[in-house]
Motif scaffolding. Structure first.
Motif, PDB file in Angstrom:
ATOM      1  N   PRO A 146       0.732  -0.899   0.015  1.00  0.00           N
ATOM      2  CA  PRO A 146       0.182   0.173   0.164  1.00  0.00           C
ATOM      3  C   PRO A 146       0.816   1.350  -0.134  1.00  0.00           C
ATOM      4  CG  PRO A 146      -0.809  -1.771   1.500  1.00  0.00           C
ATOM      5  CD  PRO A 146       0.113  -1.481   0.838  1.00  0.00           C
ATOM      6  N   GLY A 147       0.734   1.906  -1.274  1.00  0.00           N
ATOM      7  CA  GLY A 147       1.518   3.609  -1.237  1.00  0.00           C
ATOM      8  C   GLY A 147       2.345   3.202  -1.613  1.00  0.00           C
ATOM      9  N   GLU A 148       2.707   2.020  -2.213  1.00  0.00           N
ATOM     10  CA  GLU A 148       4.515   2.262  -2.537  1.00  0.00           C
ATOM     11  C   GLU A 148       4.685   2.780  -4.266  1.00  0.00           C
ATOM     12  OE1 GLU A 148       7.440  -1.578  -2.963  1.00  0.00           O
ATOM     13  OE2 GLU A 148       5.257  -1.978  -2.976  1.00  0.00           O
ATOM     14  N   LYS A 149       4.875   3.396  -4.133  1.00  0.00           N
ATOM     15  CA  LYS A 149       5.320   4.372  -5.848  1.00  0.00           C
ATOM     16  C   LYS A 149       7.297   2.925  -6.556  1.00  0.00           C
ATOM     17  CE  LYS A 149       3.940   8.386  -3.962  1.00  0.00           C
ATOM     18  NZ  LYS A 149       3.822  10.239  -3.655  1.00  0.00           N
ATOM     19  N   LEU A 150       6.861   4.051  -7.538  1.00  0.00           N
ATOM     20  CA  LEU A 150       8.219   3.489  -8.622  1.00  0.00           C
ATOM     21  C   LEU A 150       8.247   4.106  -9.583  1.00  0.00           C
ATOM     22  CD1 LEU A 150      10.138   0.752  -9.145  1.00  0.00           C
ATOM     23  CD2 LEU A 150       8.200  -0.162 -10.357  1.00  0.00           C
ATOM     24  N   SER A 151       9.983   4.535  -9.282  1.00  0.00           N
ATOM     25  CA  SER A 151      10.154   5.534 -10.381  1.00  0.00           C
ATOM     26  C   SER A 151      10.044   4.546 -11.718  1.00  0.00           C
ATOM     27  CB  SER A 151      11.171   6.631 -10.150  1.00  0.00           C
ATOM     28  OG  SER A 151      10.778   7.392  -9.430  1.00  0.00           O
ATOM     29  N   THR A 158       7.139   8.273 -12.978  1.00  0.00           N
ATOM     30  CA  THR A 158       6.759   7.665 -10.902  1.00  0.00           C
ATOM     31  C   THR A 158       5.613   7.953 -10.856  1.00  0.00           C
ATOM     32  OG1 THR A 158       8.724   8.989 -10.022  1.00  0.00           O
ATOM     33  CG2 THR A 158       7.059   8.387  -9.337  1.00  0.00           C
ATOM     34  N   VAL A 159       5.124   6.415 -10.502  1.00  0.00           N
ATOM     35  CA  VAL A 159       3.897   5.821 -10.453  1.00  0.00           C
ATOM     36  C   VAL A 159       3.635   5.145  -8.935  1.00  0.00           C
ATOM     37  CG1 VAL A 159       3.490   5.271 -12.828  1.00  0.00           C
ATOM     38  CG2 VAL A 159       4.382   4.015 -11.353  1.00  0.00           C
ATOM     39  N   GLU A 160       2.014   5.249  -8.711  1.00  0.00           N
ATOM     40  CA  GLU A 160       1.821   4.580  -7.127  1.00  0.00           C
ATOM     41  C   GLU A 160       0.968   3.788  -7.741  1.00  0.00           C
ATOM     42  OE1 GLU A 160      -0.942   6.428  -3.229  1.00  0.00           O
ATOM     43  OE2 GLU A 160      -0.066   7.593  -4.520  1.00  0.00           O
ATOM     44  N   ALA A 218      10.638  -1.478  -3.652  1.00  0.00           N
ATOM     45  CA  ALA A 218      10.204  -2.395  -5.685  1.00  0.00           C
ATOM     46  C   ALA A 218      11.433  -1.896  -6.581  1.00  0.00           C
ATOM     47  CB  ALA A 218       9.166  -2.113  -5.955  1.00  0.00           C
ATOM     48  N   LEU A 219      11.569  -2.893  -8.061  1.00  0.00           N
ATOM     49  CA  LEU A 219      12.588  -2.178  -8.617  1.00  0.00           C
ATOM     50  C   LEU A 219      12.501  -2.071  -9.903  1.00  0.00           C
ATOM     51  CD1 LEU A 219      14.847  -5.522  -7.888  1.00  0.00           C
ATOM     52  CD2 LEU A 219      15.238  -2.955  -6.782  1.00  0.00           C
ATOM     53  N   ALA A 220      10.827  -3.234 -10.395  1.00  0.00           N
ATOM     54  CA  ALA A 220       9.698  -3.702 -11.861  1.00  0.00           C
ATOM     55  C   ALA A 220       8.970  -3.253 -11.373  1.00  0.00           C
ATOM     56  CB  ALA A 220      11.573  -3.479 -12.736  1.00  0.00           C
ATOM     57  N   LEU A 221       8.378  -2.556 -12.264  1.00  0.00           N
ATOM     58  CA  LEU A 221       6.813  -2.820 -12.843  1.00  0.00           C
ATOM     59  C   LEU A 221       6.730  -4.647 -13.947  1.00  0.00           C
ATOM     60  CD1 LEU A 221       4.914  -0.435 -13.539  1.00  0.00           C
ATOM     61  CD2 LEU A 221       4.343  -2.166 -11.924  1.00  0.00           C
TER      62      LEU A 221
END
Length: 792
Positions: free
Chosen positions: A283-288, A294-296, A310-313
């Motif tokens: 929950p609330g984790e973001k990734l550039s 940058t996505v939530e 998190a490293l990748a989608l």
């Protein structure tokens, strides 16, 4: 899927020219969209090296270059490319050369300096759209060699439009497998032998969500050279498939994606902390991401992560924090299988569309990963050097796709295809499809390979046989079907008849999407929740429509933005309304008008359309049903319509629909600069028709009496008509309004309404006394019910 024909022929080289190959692929169900030359038509272009450059004496943006082109003496070339520099090897169009478009190169003087040719960009040679500078060639390109021969430009770029079920052809190897099958040839795939392990470095891998990622392989590769140059052959194959060369490691992962159809990703090992896991986002984790976005993350999004972040989608795009960069020395190479059902739609949710997600959504061969990571490792070591560690694999085998045997019956083949294929031919086709057929009493038992997600039942197998055998070779026979005329009830009005009336009245039919923007729909019909789509084609088309107005408003707005100010549109289709008992799909017809009543002309003054113009269109439709007398309009309220110009339409007491002017709030929000009027009707109610019945003509005359009544200005006229009809007796045949007046002689707040009352007796001639008595009864009833007074 775009690929180079030369690359394809490295796998399998059938005795066909390009046109025949394209036709064969199309007839096999892999429709070819285009087949274009890899470069434009040119001659006289060679590999050259710039030995030295100096500024042009008369032009700041030009340079005078001394160029070696394989001749006894260097040539002087005037060049304006920003990347022209000493030591660069680039194409040179010699004197007498001919470039795409018919341009012929001559010796000329540019601002007083002689130039003996032209240095070329990729765009000038018809190779690429890039015209930012000269086409830079490798430092070891042989000077003086024909550029066409050096780059092997006698090639064709083929683009295949694949249906979603043929994910197995999203690779050069997949296309080559089809070509080999169709021509009865053997395939020569690239060597993918295991790479010798020279170091023991590993990272632990775990699968907290095995249903989404049932297989994950990873390998450490240490000591790669970031200065290594991607070989020209790989750069060209990537370019001809529509991908730019970035760096050696990334190029290899892209190359494997195109070659085998298996996406891979490389992480900078120095940026990883702890082990690797494929888990759902927190929950609330973001990734550039690599694209700078940058996505939530949503909780149902699968990510590749280390122990901290998190490293990748997963299956979509890598993150920027762990990406391979200029300082990268050690990499962690991943290769995984992700469940198509879990990946589907996730990329579009974040506004992304990548080559990886395109393949994972449709299904990647779940038996490919070990082969792909070995192939990628070998290419990285050969190009960028380094040492490879052991492959670490985590697997949830119970969640991997199951390939159950399928029974194929010989008799069923003949019945569905209409011809008999000899058993040896059937078995050969099945074997070349990778289906491993086993003989049975009725035919064969086959097990689909990992790369064919589309084969699940017997009919799929027979479709494959027909496709490979040749659709054009199947017999053509007319089906024997007993024909019977179906009864058509006269009580049902044909929808096409309704459409014809609207077209005759100046409307044009529109066809819009059944899925719409949820935000706009909530403004139009906030009380009806839209049914959300699991896999929308875009974020703006995320829910099923609860009415037809949203699509028509969007179409009208697009017309208005293109200076089309007079718009008359209608649409028929389904509305999707969620009820406690389930989804209610209602057939409806809706229309929209704005602008002037008539197109601009000299015979009439321009008049803007109003509520009553559209009301007349609704009345014209109801007249088709023979139920005009049962039609009524009652003032009402609708969230999308103007509070003072809204009516509920009723037919025989049932709600037929709504009509009115677009609400000023919506009008302003959407950007309309003029009034918009709409109606929406229920098809099932509208299309119920009353069959006309003959009535004998009366031998006796009718009598007409006109009365003018003073009533409240806000009183609906139809109430006066209804009251007169109710109290006029059996002999009152018709009541109609022929005048409504406000002004001098009528007190403020009142209006004068004139009614025509027509009586007739089919048995005798009416007397004045009898009619006068009936009129008096009507006037009295109107006075009691509506305080109506006869006008003096």
């Amino acid at each position: 899927m775009r690929f180079s024909e030369a690359w394809l022929r490295a796998y399998v080289n059938p005795p066909l020219d390009t046109a025949q190959l394209v036709h064969q692929l199309t007839m096999a169900g892999l429709e070819v969209d285009s087949a274009e030359p890899a470069a434009g038509t040119f001659s006289g272009v060679v590999v050259a090296e710039i030995l030295e450059t100096s500024p042009h004496p008369q032009a700041d943006r030009l340079k005078v270059c001394i160029v070696a082109a394989g001749l006894p003496e260097p040539l002087q070339i005037v060049c304006g490319a920003p990347n022209a520099r000493a030591g660069l090897r680039a194409p040179l169009a010699m004197e007498g050369a001919e470039l795409p478009g018919g341009l012929k190169i001559k010796r000329s003087a540019l601002r007083g300096v002689e130039s003996c040719g032209m240095m070329c960009s990729a765009k000038e040679l018809g190779i690429d759209e890039n015209a930012a500078g000269l086409l830079e060639l490798p430092a070891d390109a042989p000077v003086g060699t024909s550029l066409r021969e050096y780059l092997q430009l006698d090639d064709t770029l083929i683009e295949v439009d694949l249906t979603p079920n043929r994910a197995d052809c999203l690779s050069v190897e997949g296309i080559a497998r089809e070509v080999a099958l169709l021509n009865g040839l053997d395939l020569t795939p690239p060597e993918t032998a295991p790479v010798p392990v020279t170091i023991g470095d590993t990272l632990p891998v775990s699968l907290p969500a095995p249903e989404a990622c049932p297989r994950y392989l990873g390998r450490m590769i240490k000591g790669v050279s970031r200065s290594a140059e991607t070989p020209l052959w790989m750069k060209e194959r990537l370019r001809r498939s529509g991908l730019r060369s970035l760096d050696a490691v990334v190029d290899v992962t892209n190359y494997i994606l195109l070659e085998l159809g298996q996406p891979l990703h490389a992480f900078d090992a120095a940026k990883l902390e702890g082990g690797i896991q494929a888990r759902y986002a927190q929950p609330g984790e973001k990734l550039s991401l690599l694209n700078g976005q940058t996505v939530e993350l949503h909780a149902d999004t699968l990510v590749i992560a280390d122990d901290r972040k998190a490293l990748a989608l997963a299956g979509i795009m890598g993150g920027s924090e762990s990406a391979v960069g200029e300082t990268t020395v050690d990499i962690f190479l991943e290769c995984a299988f992700f469940s198509p059902a879990l990946i589907m739609g996730k990329a579009r949710r974040y506004g992304l569309a990548t080559d990886s997600s395109h393949r994972f959504e449709r299904g990647v061969d779940f038996e490919m990963q070990a082969r792909a990571i070995e192939r990628a490792t070998r290419l990285i070591l050969d190009i960028a050097g380094g040492e490879a560690g052991p492959v670490v694999e985590a697997s949830g085998s119970e969640h991997l796709p199951k390939r159950e045997p399928i029974a194929l019956r010989s008799a069923r083949i003949s019945r569905l295809l209409g011809l008999t294929i000899e058993p040896p031919r059937v078995k050969d086709i099945l074997s070349r499809l990778g289906l491993n057929p086993q003989d049975t009493a009725e035919g064969w038992s086959v097990t689909p390979p990992g790369f064919r997600f589309d084969i699940a039942i017997e009919a799929d197998l027979i479709e494959e046989l027909g496709r490979v055998y040749g659709y054009d070779a199947l017999p053509r026979r007319q089906p024997v079907i007993p024909a019977a005329m179906r009864p058509v009830s006269e009580h049902s009005l044909a929808l096409d008849r309704v459409k014809d009336v609207l077209v005759d009245r100046g409307f044009q039919e529109a066809i819009t999407y059944s899925f719409v923007d949820d935000a706009l729909q909530k403004f139009v019909e906030p009380e009806l929740p839209g049914l959300p789509l699991k896999n929308p084609i875009s974020a703006e088309l995320g829910v099923m429509r609860t009415g037809l107005w949203v699509g028509l408003l969007d179409a009208a707005l697009k017309n208005a933005n293109r200076q089309q100010t007079r718009v008359r549109l209608f649409e028929t289709g389904l509305r999707f309304i969620q009820r406690p008992e389930g989804l209610d799909q209602r057939k409806s017809i809706a229309a929209l008008v704005m602008g002037t009543v008539n197109a601009e002309q000299w015979g009439e003054k321009t008049q803007p359309v109003d509520f009553y113009d559209l009301k007349a269109d609704v009345e014209a439709l109801v007249r088709l049903t023979g139920r005009s007398e049962a039609l009524s309009f009652a003032a009402g309220s609708h969230p999308a319509l103007h509070p003072g110009q809204t009516a509920e339409i009723k037919l025989d007491g049932e709600c037929l629909g709504w009509i009115g002017m677009l609400h000023p709030r919506l009008e302003k929000q959407l950007g309309f600069e003029q009034n918009v009027f709409l109606f929406q009707l229920d098809q099932d109610i509208l299309l119920q028709r009353t069959v006309p019945k003959f009535k004998p003509l009366s031998r006796f005359p009718q009598t007409r009496r006109d009365i003018a009544l003073i009533v409240e200005a806000g009183l609906p006229v139809d109430r006066l008509v209804d009251c007169a009809q109710t109290h006029g007796g059996d002999l009152l045949r018709e009541v109609s309004v022929f005048d409504v007046y406000r002004g001098q002689g009528v007190e403020p707040g009142k209006k004068s309404v004139a009614l025509a009352l027509i009586w007739r007796d089919d048995a005798e001639t009416l007397t004045d006394a009898k009619v006068d008595a009936a009129v008096a009864t009507v006037v009295e009833a109107l006075a009691i019910a509506h305080e109506a007074k006869l006008r003096d």
